[in-house]
Design a protein around this motif. Structure first.
Motif, PDB file in Angstrom:
ATOM      1  N   PRO A 123       0.819  -1.218   0.000  1.00  0.00           N
ATOM      2  CA  PRO A 123       0.000   0.000   0.000  1.00  0.00           C
ATOM      3  C   PRO A 123       0.851   1.266   0.000  1.00  0.00           C
ATOM      4  CG  PRO A 123       0.061  -0.984   2.186  1.00  0.00           C
ATOM      5  CD  PRO A 123       0.786  -1.929   1.264  1.00  0.00           C
ATOM      6  N   GLY A 124       0.200   2.341  -0.423  1.00  0.00           N
ATOM      7  CA  GLY A 124       0.838   3.648  -0.384  1.00  0.00           C
ATOM      8  C   GLY A 124       1.342   4.100  -1.733  1.00  0.00           C
ATOM      9  N   PRO A 125       1.656   5.388  -1.835  1.00  0.00           N
ATOM     10  CA  PRO A 125       2.180   5.935  -3.092  1.00  0.00           C
ATOM     11  C   PRO A 125       3.674   5.648  -3.241  1.00  0.00           C
ATOM     12  CG  PRO A 125       1.980   7.675  -1.468  1.00  0.00           C
ATOM     13  CD  PRO A 125       1.418   6.429  -0.826  1.00  0.00           C
ATOM     14  N   LYS A 126       4.103   5.567  -4.469  1.00  0.00           N
ATOM     15  CA  LYS A 126       5.523   5.373  -4.768  1.00  0.00           C
ATOM     16  C   LYS A 126       6.337   6.513  -4.168  1.00  0.00           C
ATOM     17  CE  LYS A 126       8.726   4.852  -8.597  1.00  0.00           C
ATOM     18  NZ  LYS A 126       8.932   4.892 -10.029  1.00  0.00           N
ATOM     19  N   GLN A 127       7.460   6.159  -3.515  1.00  0.00           N
ATOM     20  CA  GLN A 127       8.282   7.179  -2.880  1.00  0.00           C
ATOM     21  C   GLN A 127       9.657   7.326  -3.521  1.00  0.00           C
ATOM     22  OE1 GLN A 127       8.305   6.265   1.289  1.00  0.00           O
ATOM     23  NE2 GLN A 127       6.181   6.875   1.545  1.00  0.00           N
ATOM     24  N   ASP A 128      10.207   6.266  -4.046  1.00  0.00           N
ATOM     25  CA  ASP A 128      11.548   6.286  -4.634  1.00  0.00           C
ATOM     26  C   ASP A 128      11.545   5.500  -5.939  1.00  0.00           C
ATOM     27  OD1 ASP A 128      12.934   7.639  -2.463  1.00  0.00           O
ATOM     28  OD2 ASP A 128      12.666   5.789  -1.311  1.00  0.00           O
ATOM     29  N   ASP A 129      12.649   5.582  -6.684  1.00  0.00           N
ATOM     30  CA  ASP A 129      12.816   4.728  -7.851  1.00  0.00           C
ATOM     31  C   ASP A 129      12.904   3.278  -7.396  1.00  0.00           C
ATOM     32  OD1 ASP A 129      12.869   6.864  -9.605  1.00  0.00           O
ATOM     33  OD2 ASP A 129      15.055   6.910  -9.750  1.00  0.00           O
ATOM     34  N   TRP A 130      12.401   2.388  -8.227  1.00  0.00           N
ATOM     35  CA  TRP A 130      12.491   0.955  -7.951  1.00  0.00           C
ATOM     36  C   TRP A 130      13.573   0.380  -8.849  1.00  0.00           C
ATOM     37  CZ3 TRP A 130       6.636   1.095  -8.976  1.00  0.00           C
ATOM     38  CH2 TRP A 130       5.970   1.571  -7.848  1.00  0.00           C
ATOM     39  N   ASN A 131      14.632  -0.129  -8.246  1.00  0.00           N
ATOM     40  CA  ASN A 131      15.751  -0.696  -8.986  1.00  0.00           C
ATOM     41  C   ASN A 131      15.588  -2.208  -9.072  1.00  0.00           C
ATOM     42  OD1 ASN A 131      17.176   1.794  -9.395  1.00  0.00           O
ATOM     43  ND2 ASN A 131      17.599   1.751  -7.206  1.00  0.00           N
TER      44      ASN A 131
END
Length: 146
Positions: A123-131
């Motif tokens: 849950p929740g909004p994306k906060q950082d890039d996903w590597n």
């Protein structure tokens, strides 16, 4: 009329191309997890919404599964999926999963370490890039960043 035919052909090609990404996914997958992990169940539900039948296995030691599939040390997550010829580790965004099956690279699988907020099942909004990484024989390399 001369402009209509090329426009229709291009539109048709785009529609066909849009459907192939989803069609490239295997029909079935096996997801290994701990019995108490609800985010893994949510990931499975979202994968099923893409047309993949997911068998959930929660009665095996997950560490042994990760070792068996050759997951690089320290890059694990809460669940491991065997899908087609590949392993998907953790909450990998579906754009990366679809790319994996479209391109079919020479790799054992792909993964996303940890449990990043905003990924499928979390849950929740994306906060950082996903590597997202790819791995083969226990060694990891970058695959894509989303």
């Amino acid at each position: 009329m001369k402009r209509l035919v090329p426009t229709l052909l291009v539109s048709s090609a785009l529609l066909i191309g849009a459907g192939t990404a989803q069609a490239a996914l295997p029909d079935a997958a096996t997801l290994y997890k701990n019995p108490q992990c609800g985010c893994c169940d949510e990931y499975a539900r979202q994968l099923e919404a893409l047309g993949v039948e997911v068998a959930i296995v929660d009665d095996v030691p997950i560490g042994q599964v990760k070792e068996r599939v050759g997951l690089p040390y320290g890059l694990g997550s809460c669940h491991t999926i065997e899908m087609g010829e590949y392993v998907i580790e953790g909450h990998v965004p579906f754009a990366a999963v679809e790319r994996l099956f479209e391109e079919q690279p020479d790799t054992d699988g792909i993964g996303l370490a940890g449990m990043p907020i905003g990924t499928p099942g979390m849950p929740g909004p994306k906060q950082d890039d996903w590597n997202v990484y790819q791995f083969r024989a226990g060694e990891a390399q970058p695959y894509m960043t989303l």
